[in-house]
Design a protein around this motif. Structure first.
Motif, mmCIF file in Angstrom:
data_model
loop_
_atom_site.group_PDB
_atom_site.id
_atom_site.type_symbol
_atom_site.label_atom_id
_atom_site.label_comp_id
_atom_site.label_asym_id
_atom_site.label_seq_id
_atom_site.Cartn_x
_atom_site.Cartn_y
_atom_site.Cartn_z
ATOM 1 N N ASP A 118 61.302 43.734 29.712
ATOM 2 C CA ASP A 118 60.863 43.316 28.380
ATOM 3 C C ASP A 118 61.141 44.381 27.321
ATOM 4 N N GLY A 119 61.662 45.539 27.774
ATOM 5 C CA GLY A 119 62.041 46.580 26.831
ATOM 6 C C GLY A 119 61.020 47.679 26.620
ATOM 7 N N LEU A 120 59.936 47.681 27.382
ATOM 8 C CA LEU A 120 58.932 48.724 27.212
ATOM 9 C C LEU A 120 59.419 50.033 27.818
ATOM 10 N N SER A 121 59.050 51.129 27.192
ATOM 11 C CA SER A 121 59.436 52.454 27.680
ATOM 12 C C SER A 121 58.515 52.862 28.828
ATOM 13 N N ALA A 122 58.911 53.926 29.529
ATOM 14 C CA ALA A 122 58.097 54.415 30.641
ATOM 15 C C ALA A 122 56.713 54.831 30.154
ATOM 16 N N ASP A 123 56.653 55.450 28.991
ATOM 17 C CA ASP A 123 55.353 55.872 28.453
ATOM 18 C C ASP A 123 54.473 54.674 28.126
ATOM 19 N N GLU A 124 55.066 53.633 27.557
ATOM 20 C CA GLU A 124 54.299 52.437 27.206
ATOM 21 C C GLU A 124 53.782 51.732 28.460
ATOM 22 N N ILE A 125 54.635 51.674 29.486
ATOM 23 C CA ILE A 125 54.224 51.041 30.743
ATOM 24 C C ILE A 125 53.120 51.856 31.399
ATOM 25 N N SER A 126 53.263 53.171 31.343
ATOM 26 C CA SER A 126 52.270 54.070 31.923
ATOM 27 C C SER A 126 50.892 53.833 31.313
ATOM 28 N N LYS A 127 50.862 53.731 29.999
ATOM 29 C CA LYS A 127 49.586 53.512 29.305
ATOM 30 C C LYS A 127 49.029 52.121 29.595
ATOM 31 N N ARG A 128 49.895 51.123 29.596
ATOM 32 C CA ARG A 128 49.427 49.753 29.786
ATOM 33 C C ARG A 128 48.854 49.534 31.179
ATOM 34 N N LEU A 129 49.493 50.125 32.192
ATOM 35 C CA LEU A 129 49.067 49.904 33.572
ATOM 36 C C LEU A 129 48.187 51.022 34.112
ATOM 37 N N ASN A 130 47.997 52.054 33.278
ATOM 38 C CA ASN A 130 47.147 53.193 33.666
ATOM 39 C C ASN A 130 47.651 53.878 34.944
ATOM 40 N N ILE A 131 48.943 54.139 34.955
ATOM 41 C CA ILE A 131 49.548 54.886 36.055
ATOM 42 C C ILE A 131 50.389 56.009 35.462
ATOM 43 N N THR A 132 50.777 56.979 36.296
ATOM 44 C CA THR A 132 51.524 58.121 35.784
ATOM 45 C C THR A 132 52.952 57.717 35.430
ATOM 46 N N ARG A 133 53.569 58.535 34.591
ATOM 47 C CA ARG A 133 54.954 58.276 34.185
ATOM 48 C C ARG A 133 55.884 58.343 35.391
ATOM 49 N N ASP A 134 55.640 59.303 36.284
ATOM 50 C CA ASP A 134 56.456 59.434 37.494
ATOM 51 C C ASP A 134 56.344 58.186 38.373
ATOM 52 N N SER A 135 55.134 57.624 38.425
ATOM 53 C CA SER A 135 54.932 56.410 39.214
ATOM 54 C C SER A 135 55.719 55.244 38.631
ATOM 55 N N VAL A 136 55.781 55.213 37.300
ATOM 56 C CA VAL A 136 56.541 54.167 36.630
ATOM 57 C C VAL A 136 57.995 54.215 37.069
ATOM 58 N N TYR A 137 58.591 55.415 37.025
ATOM 59 C CA TYR A 137 59.996 55.553 37.414
ATOM 60 C C TYR A 137 60.211 55.196 38.882
ATOM 61 N N THR A 138 59.294 55.655 39.744
ATOM 62 C CA THR A 138 59.423 55.387 41.180
ATOM 63 C C THR A 138 59.348 53.889 41.475
ATOM 64 N N LEU A 139 58.338 53.233 40.905
ATOM 65 C CA LEU A 139 58.153 51.801 41.145
ATOM 66 C C LEU A 139 59.283 50.982 40.531
ATOM 67 N N LYS A 140 59.705 51.389 39.341
ATOM 68 C CA LYS A 140 60.791 50.665 38.666
ATOM 69 C C LYS A 140 62.070 50.716 39.482
#
Length: 201
Positions: free
Chosen positions: A155-177
């Protein structure tokens, strides 16, 4: 990967065999909703679409043996079948004087559509449909946040935006993505190989 994808013959080759009932079930599973979406894009209402989809599937079942991959891709052939069925439907309703003015305009649009117009619509809708199909499979494979992360990234959200929305770390965002993206590509390729490898791409 599920045995569903590990077939020695492609779906389109199998479905030409009228005795292969499983192939037809698989075919309907792939194409029924796709045909519905195409008809909706053409302007038909929900009730008309449901009826016409069944008519088109019946036409496909009766005429599948006439499809020749050497003469073009299956989606192009399918597009002609859908376009002709929609035009025939409107013509039939028109003779019964049940069309409203806006539907009369839709008849003219469909009749005047060139094969390239229909093929473009088919291609556009097919990619959206395959993406949706793969995402549904992903949701059955992954649990937790992986699919959510991947969907939000699409949907175009950045890693930081996803991190805040899902309450997970930025590193977790990259790993899961990355994990979800890799499996998503695998699923799309598996689906495409199954339903398209006999289309003479």
């Amino acid at each position: 990967m599920s045995e569903q994808w590990n077939t020695s013959n492609t779906l389109l080759k199998r479905v030409k065999d009228p005795s292969d009932e499983a192939a037809w079930v698989d075919f309907v599973g792939y194409y029924e909703n796709f045909i519905y979406h195409i008809l909706r894009r053409m302007g038909l209402n929900t009730e008309d679409c449901n009826d016409l989809v069944q008519d088109i599937l019946l036409k496909l079942w009766k005429n599948m043996a006439t499809y020749d991959a050497e003469k073009g891709r299956f989606r192009s052939w399918l597009g002609r079948v859908v376009r002709n069925a929609a035009a025939d439907y409107f013509s039939k309703v028109e003779t019964q004087r049940k069309l409203m003015e806006e539907e009369r305009a839709m008849v003219k649009t469909i009749r005047s559509a060139t094969p390239s117009d229909v093929e473009h619509l088919i291609e556009e809708e097919w990619m959206l449909y395959m993406t949706s199909f793969a995402m549904e499979r992903m949701r059955k494979i992954f649990s937790g946040e992986a699919v959510k992360v991947f969907s939000l990234s699409l949907d175009g959200l950045s890693a930081d935006e996803i991190s805040k929305r899902l309450n997970i770390t930025r590193d977790s965002v990259y790993t899961l993505k990355n994990r979800a993206k890799s499996r998503f590509i695998t699923e799309v390729r598996a689906i495409m190989d199954e339903v398209e490898s006999h289309e003479g791409r």
